[in-house]
Design a protein around this motif. Structure first.
Motif, PDB file in Angstrom:
ATOM      1  N   UNK A 141      -7.063  -0.873   3.879  1.00  0.00           N
ATOM      2  CA  UNK A 141      -6.883  -1.209   2.458  1.00  0.00           C
ATOM      3  C   UNK A 141      -5.549  -0.667   1.945  1.00  0.00           C
ATOM      4  N   UNK A 142      -5.160   0.533   2.389  1.00  0.00           N
ATOM      5  CA  UNK A 142      -3.842   1.065   1.998  1.00  0.00           C
ATOM      6  C   UNK A 142      -2.737   0.130   2.486  1.00  0.00           C
ATOM      7  N   UNK A 143      -2.849  -0.306   3.747  1.00  0.00           N
ATOM      8  CA  UNK A 143      -1.815  -1.174   4.320  1.00  0.00           C
ATOM      9  C   UNK A 143      -1.793  -2.534   3.621  1.00  0.00           C
ATOM     10  N   UNK A 144      -2.953  -3.020   3.205  1.00  0.00           N
ATOM     11  CA  UNK A 144      -3.039  -4.368   2.621  1.00  0.00           C
ATOM     12  C   UNK A 144      -2.651  -4.399   1.152  1.00  0.00           C
ATOM     13  N   UNK A 145      -2.988  -3.345   0.407  1.00  0.00           N
ATOM     14  CA  UNK A 145      -2.791  -3.377  -1.046  1.00  0.00           C
ATOM     15  C   UNK A 145      -1.833  -2.314  -1.556  1.00  0.00           C
ATOM     16  N   UNK A 146      -1.431  -1.381  -0.697  1.00  0.00           N
ATOM     17  CA  UNK A 146      -0.501  -0.338  -1.126  1.00  0.00           C
ATOM     18  C   UNK A 146      -1.220   0.812  -1.810  1.00  0.00           C
ATOM     19  N   UNK A 147      -0.481   1.877  -2.018  1.00  0.00           N
ATOM     20  CA  UNK A 147      -1.052   3.103  -2.593  1.00  0.00           C
ATOM     21  C   UNK A 147      -1.607   2.860  -4.006  1.00  0.00           C
ATOM     22  N   UNK A 148      -1.018   1.886  -4.729  1.00  0.00           N
ATOM     23  CA  UNK A 148      -1.436   1.637  -6.112  1.00  0.00           C
ATOM     24  C   UNK A 148      -2.784   0.943  -6.224  1.00  0.00           C
ATOM     25  N   UNK A 149      -3.432   0.712  -5.109  1.00  0.00           N
ATOM     26  CA  UNK A 149      -4.679  -0.071  -5.145  1.00  0.00           C
ATOM     27  C   UNK A 149      -5.760   0.589  -5.986  1.00  0.00           C
ATOM     28  N   UNK A 150      -5.704   1.921  -6.084  1.00  0.00           N
ATOM     29  CA  UNK A 150      -6.753   2.614  -6.839  1.00  0.00           C
ATOM     30  C   UNK A 150      -6.609   2.401  -8.358  1.00  0.00           C
ATOM     31  N   UNK A 151      -5.473   1.873  -8.794  1.00  0.00           N
ATOM     32  CA  UNK A 151      -5.284   1.645 -10.232  1.00  0.00           C
ATOM     33  C   UNK A 151      -5.605   0.197 -10.622  1.00  0.00           C
ATOM     34  N   UNK A 152      -5.968  -0.629  -9.633  1.00  0.00           N
ATOM     35  CA  UNK A 152      -6.260  -2.032  -9.938  1.00  0.00           C
ATOM     36  C   UNK A 152      -7.509  -2.140 -10.818  1.00  0.00           C
ATOM     37  N   UNK A 153      -7.518  -3.153 -11.673  1.00  0.00           N
ATOM     38  CA  UNK A 153      -8.604  -3.284 -12.655  1.00  0.00           C
ATOM     39  C   UNK A 153      -9.984  -3.312 -12.007  1.00  0.00           C
ATOM     40  N   UNK A 154     -10.137  -4.068 -10.917  1.00  0.00           N
ATOM     41  CA  UNK A 154     -11.476  -4.179 -10.307  1.00  0.00           C
ATOM     42  C   UNK A 154     -11.955  -2.853  -9.722  1.00  0.00           C
ATOM     43  N   UNK A 155     -11.012  -1.951  -9.438  1.00  0.00           N
ATOM     44  CA  UNK A 155     -11.425  -0.644  -8.930  1.00  0.00           C
ATOM     45  C   UNK A 155     -12.300   0.089  -9.949  1.00  0.00           C
ATOM     46  N   UNK A 207     -12.770  -5.006  -2.169  1.00  0.00           N
ATOM     47  CA  UNK A 207     -11.650  -5.795  -1.694  1.00  0.00           C
ATOM     48  C   UNK A 207     -11.986  -6.517  -0.381  1.00  0.00           C
ATOM     49  N   UNK A 208     -11.326  -7.650  -0.183  1.00  0.00           N
ATOM     50  CA  UNK A 208     -11.352  -8.371   1.095  1.00  0.00           C
ATOM     51  C   UNK A 208      -9.999  -8.150   1.741  1.00  0.00           C
ATOM     52  N   UNK A 209      -9.987  -7.682   2.968  1.00  0.00           N
ATOM     53  CA  UNK A 209      -8.702  -7.481   3.657  1.00  0.00           C
ATOM     54  C   UNK A 209      -8.877  -7.684   5.149  1.00  0.00           C
ATOM     55  N   UNK A 210      -7.830  -8.226   5.760  1.00  0.00           N
ATOM     56  CA  UNK A 210      -7.786  -8.434   7.206  1.00  0.00           C
ATOM     57  C   UNK A 210      -6.482  -7.837   7.719  1.00  0.00           C
TER      58      UNK A 210
END
Ligand SMILES: CC(C)(COP(=O)(O)OP(=O)(O)OC[C@H]1O[C@@H](n2cnc3c(N)ncnc32)[C@H](O)[C@@H]1OP(=O)(O)O)[C@@H](O)C(=O)NCCC(=O)NCCS
Length: 196
Positions: free
Chosen positions: A34-48, A91-94
């Motif tokens: 998830x870090x690689x797919x969405x970056x470090x800022x992923x924890x600030x995303x609205x759905x989080x 999240x969905x990530x591959x």
């Protein structure tokens, strides 16, 4: 249960992958993906905000693996969609090295079938319509719904697993899932701190 998939015809030489229930041992690899797919800022995303401190819906967290390596992840979460019980997917990530082989589609189809089999009636997500339309998602039923943070109206999508499930859905989407259990180490630390 594990479902083994053959990769799509143009990639017939590629190794098959499997979809199975997520295991506790998957957590580190999942978080790295998830870090690689969405970056470090992923924890600030609205759905989080809909996942913070919550456990995924029972039986609705899946991993895709290839040769025992985690290459994909998807999870679903309990929400109230303006008072209507629903699930939020993500999240969905591959893994970037395994994209366009059908892993994302297999995870989506597996997750939606499992949600339906468990009696859930609607799934909501925030994502690219160009990807999610193929699974039946659209913005048709989300026009009166809102997320707890910034979002683009055209990217708030839903699919009804039971016709009419989101009819009249209006208002804020809010987390309703069970509280996540803290990892054992953190618990031990908390007890030690409280006792100190
Ligand atoms: C989106 C993602 C999960 C798709 O996984 P995947 O295993 O490559 O998916 P599939 O093999 O089932 O489908 C691939 C197809 O979807 C297309 N696709 C991927 N992301 C897309 C997007 N955002 N919009 C439109 N099409 C998209 C690919 O171009 C490919 O098209 P093709 O079959 O014509 O080559 C993967 O690209 C990923 O992890 N991306 C980074 C994280 C992310 O964006 N997650 C989704 C949040 S909206």
């Amino acid at each position: 249960m594990t479902a083994v998939r053959k990769t799509a015809a143009p990639f017939a030489d590629a190794a098959p992958f499997a979809i199975r229930a997520e295991r506790a041992a998957d957590v580190a690899a999942r978080e790295a993906l998830l870090d690689a797919s969405f970056g470090e800022g992923r924890h600030t995303r609205t759905c989080q905000r809909l996942r913070d401190g919550r456990a995924p819906a029972e039986g609705l967290a899946f991993s895709a693996t290839q040769h025992g390596r985690l290459i994909g992840t998807v999870r679903l979460w309990h929400v109230s969609a303006g008072g209507i019980p629903a699930l939020v997917l993500g999240p969905l990530a591959v893994d970037a090295s395994c994209r366009s082989l059908g892993v994302g589609a297999a995870l989506m189809n597996h997750a939606l079938a499992a949600a339906k089999a468990r009696g859930h009636t609607a799934v909501i997500l925030r994502g690219d319509p160009a990807y999610y339309e193929r699974f039946g998602f659209s913005a048709d039923k989300t026009g009166e719904l809102a997320l707890p943070g910034p979002f683009e109206r055209e990217r708030l999508l839903a699919i009804e697993l039971r016709e009419g499930a989101l009819m009249g859905a209006w208002g804020m989407i809010a987390a309703t899932g069970a509280k996540a259990r803290r990892p054992r180490a953190a618990k031990t630390h908390a007890i030690a701190t409280a006792a100190a």
